[in-house]
Design a protein around this motif. Structure first.
Motif, short mmCIF file in Angstrom:
data_model
loop_
_atom_site.label_atom_id
_atom_site.label_comp_id
_atom_site.label_asym_id
_atom_site.label_seq_id
_atom_site.Cartn_x
_atom_site.Cartn_y
_atom_site.Cartn_z
N ARG A 1 0.86 -1.18 0.00
CA ARG A 1 0.00 0.00 0.00
C ARG A 1 0.90 1.23 0.00
N PHE A 2 0.32 2.36 -0.41
CA PHE A 2 1.06 3.61 -0.47
C PHE A 2 1.71 3.93 0.88
N SER A 3 0.93 3.80 1.95
CA SER A 3 1.45 4.14 3.28
C SER A 3 2.63 3.25 3.67
N VAL B 1 -13.91 0.71 2.78
CA VAL B 1 -14.03 1.98 3.50
C VAL B 1 -13.00 1.97 4.61
N PRO B 2 -11.99 2.82 4.56
CA PRO B 2 -11.64 3.69 3.44
C PRO B 2 -11.11 2.87 2.26
N VAL B 3 -11.03 3.51 1.11
CA VAL B 3 -10.56 2.87 -0.11
C VAL B 3 -9.14 2.33 0.11
N THR B 4 -8.89 1.12 -0.39
CA THR B 4 -7.57 0.51 -0.28
C THR B 4 -6.91 0.54 -1.65
N VAL B 5 -5.72 1.10 -1.73
CA VAL B 5 -4.96 1.15 -2.98
C VAL B 5 -3.69 0.34 -2.78
N VAL B 6 -3.46 -0.61 -3.68
CA VAL B 6 -2.30 -1.49 -3.59
C VAL B 6 -1.49 -1.38 -4.86
N TYR B 7 -0.18 -1.31 -4.70
CA TYR B 7 0.74 -1.26 -5.83
C TYR B 7 1.48 -2.58 -5.93
N ALA B 8 1.73 -3.01 -7.17
CA ALA B 8 2.46 -4.26 -7.42
C ALA B 8 3.36 -4.08 -8.63
N ILE B 9 4.40 -4.86 -8.68
CA ILE B 9 5.31 -4.83 -9.81
C ILE B 9 4.71 -5.67 -10.95
N THR B 10 4.91 -5.23 -12.17
CA THR B 10 4.44 -5.97 -13.34
C THR B 10 5.55 -6.91 -13.82
N PRO B 11 5.26 -7.81 -14.75
CA PRO B 11 6.33 -8.64 -15.32
C PRO B 11 7.44 -7.78 -15.96
N LEU B 12 7.06 -6.70 -16.63
CA LEU B 12 8.05 -5.80 -17.22
C LEU B 12 8.90 -5.15 -16.12
N GLY B 13 8.26 -4.75 -15.04
CA GLY B 13 8.99 -4.17 -13.91
C GLY B 13 9.91 -5.19 -13.26
N ALA B 14 9.47 -6.45 -13.20
CA ALA B 14 10.31 -7.51 -12.62
C ALA B 14 11.55 -7.75 -13.47
N ARG C 1 -1.57 -0.38 -10.22
CA ARG C 1 -2.27 0.24 -9.09
C ARG C 1 -3.67 -0.37 -9.07
N THR C 2 -4.02 -1.00 -7.95
CA THR C 2 -5.33 -1.62 -7.82
C THR C 2 -6.09 -0.96 -6.68
N VAL C 3 -7.31 -0.54 -6.97
CA VAL C 3 -8.15 0.13 -5.97
C VAL C 3 -9.24 -0.86 -5.55
N ALA C 4 -9.31 -1.11 -4.25
CA ALA C 4 -10.35 -2.00 -3.70
C ALA C 4 -11.43 -1.12 -3.08
N PRO C 5 -12.70 -1.42 -3.39
CA PRO C 5 -13.81 -0.60 -2.88
C PRO C 5 -14.12 -0.90 -1.42
#
Length: 137
Positions: A54-56, A91-104, A85-89
């Motif tokens: 997560r961002f935090s 409360v509060p909204v959860t935003v999760v970041y992940a590496i892509t295959p290109l990023g890996a 960047r994935t946003v889960a609906p």
């Protein structure tokens, strides 16, 4: 200009089916190289290589990064296809970041540089001391 690279007025150089040319000021590969060589990008990709965050959590784990710089860097990495960047609906909204295959793929190359820096910091620090002493004489 290199084969496969073209430039038109009002557009940055584009690469069509060929390799870019980082020595060409208008080639987008130079901007990409700038981004992947940026310390914040390297640190973010390194952490995301261990798992999504997560961002935090990223802000807490990367000492010295401002919220604004972290946000800008994540957005750029997402735009380049290196991070998702994935946003889960929730409360509060959860935003999760992940590496892509290109990023890996990029992280595999960066890991060599990170390992080198961690293993050679003592030698570099000593070289800096010698240089600084020489300048004072």
């Amino acid at each position: 200009m290199q084969d496969g690279t073209f430039s038109t007025l009002g557009h940055f150089g584009e690469t069509a089916g060929g390799r870019g040319d980082v020595f060409n000021a208008n080639c987008p590969t130079r901007r990409l190289l700038d981004r992947v060589g940026d310390k914040w990008s390297v640190l973010i990709l390194s952490l995301l290589g261990d798992g999504e965050r997560r961002f935090s959590a990223l802000k807490r784990e990367i000492g010295g990064v401002s919220q604004k710089m972290l946000s800008q860097t994540l957005r750029s990495l997402e735009r380049d296809g290196l991070v998702t960047r994935t946003v889960a609906p929730t409360v509060p909204v959860t935003v999760v970041y992940a590496i892509t295959p290109l990023g890996a793929e990029l992280l595999a190359a960066l890991s060599i540089m990170i390992d080198w820096a961690e293993a050679r910091i003592d030698a570099v620090t000593e070289a800096q001391r010698r240089f600084d002493r020489r300048d004072r004489l």
